[in-house]
Design an enzyme around this catalytic site. Structure first.
Site, PDB file in Angstrom:
ATOM      1  CB  THR A  56       9.037  22.763  45.428  1.00 39.01           C
ATOM      2  OG1 THR A  56       8.916  23.577  44.268  1.00 39.01           O
ATOM      3  CG2 THR A  56       7.675  22.633  46.100  1.00 39.01           C
TER       4      THR A  56
ATOM      5  CG  HIS B 110      20.765  19.881  30.948  1.00 39.83           C
ATOM      6  ND1 HIS B 110      22.047  19.843  31.489  1.00 39.83           N
ATOM      7  CD2 HIS B 110      20.476  18.597  30.597  1.00 39.83           C
ATOM      8  CE1 HIS B 110      22.500  18.604  31.450  1.00 39.83           C
ATOM      9  NE2 HIS B 110      21.575  17.818  30.922  1.00 39.83           N
TER      10      HIS B 110
END
Length: 219
Positions: A172, A193
């Site tokens: 973003t 992750h």
């Protein structure tokens, strides 16, 4: 365009096998990281160019992502990790009259000029789109970029459900802000992750920063 085949990762030799299994199954989680990148030279280069800023930002992100295997990861149908040979950016285009956006995608091209022409045509074609995905579903080997040019920010995160099967990075972008004589670009990065650790995220963002500091490719 048909998505290429992803190459399964050899788990017997993969250094991150235990990390993948831990963050995929035992403690599934994503994390978000927001940084201010120095965009001073990048903005200056664009002022002397006819290239569109948003497309240049997208190309820089796509170029960085395609340099790092961990950000081209996906899951095979049986849930095993694999890597795409190339990934393409999917990005938003705002319809001001409706106050909605559409999501379009363009095939990544290592030539900025070639990518720019393709993406510019897509943004022009779909700026009044009323469908969220006017091209149809994006290819499997794509990653998402969105932009908030109306505001700057120091933090941004997404709660994606069911996000624990989504290994592609999500970016973003915010509005430039001037700080201590330089123009800064807020960039938020959302990471699974299981795909990448903090070291890998930092290296990816450093790759993007390098492209902004040396913007000779803009011309």
């Amino acid at each position: 365009m048909t998505s290429p085949s992803a190459t399964p990762i050899d788990l017997s030799t993969w250094p991150r096998r235990q990390h993948f299994e831990h963050y995929r199954s035992a403690v599934p989680c994503t994390y978000a990281l927001t940084v201010d990148l120095d965009a001073t030279a990048f903005v200056e280069a664009l002022r002397d160019s006819t290239r569109k800023t948003y497309i240049a930002q997208i190309w820089a992100l796509a170029t960085a992502v395609n340099q790092h295997d961990e950000f081209r990861m996906c899951l095979t149908p049986d849930g095993a990790p694999a890597t795409w040979p190339v990934v393409h950016p999917s990005f938003t285009v705002f319809n001001a009259a409706r106050e909605t956006f559409a999501s379009v995608w363009a095939p990544y091209d290592p030539s900025f000029a070639a990518f720019h022409d393709t993406a510019a045509a897509l943004l022009t074609e779909h700026r009044t789109a009323t469908e969220m995905f006017p091209q149809g579903p994006p290819p499997a080997n794509s990653f998402d970029v969105s932009s908030l040019p109306w505001t700057s920010f120091t933090g941004f995160s997404l709660a994606v459900q069911p996000g624990f099967d989504h290994l592609a990075p999500i970016f973003t972008l915010g509005r430039y802000v001037e700080r201590e004589g330089s123009l800064r670009l807020p960039v938020a990065l959302q990471v699974h992750h299981a795909a990448a650790d903090g070291f890998h995220a930092a290296r990816l963002l450093e790759t993007v920063q390098g492209l902004l500091l040396e913007p000779g490719w803009v011309a």
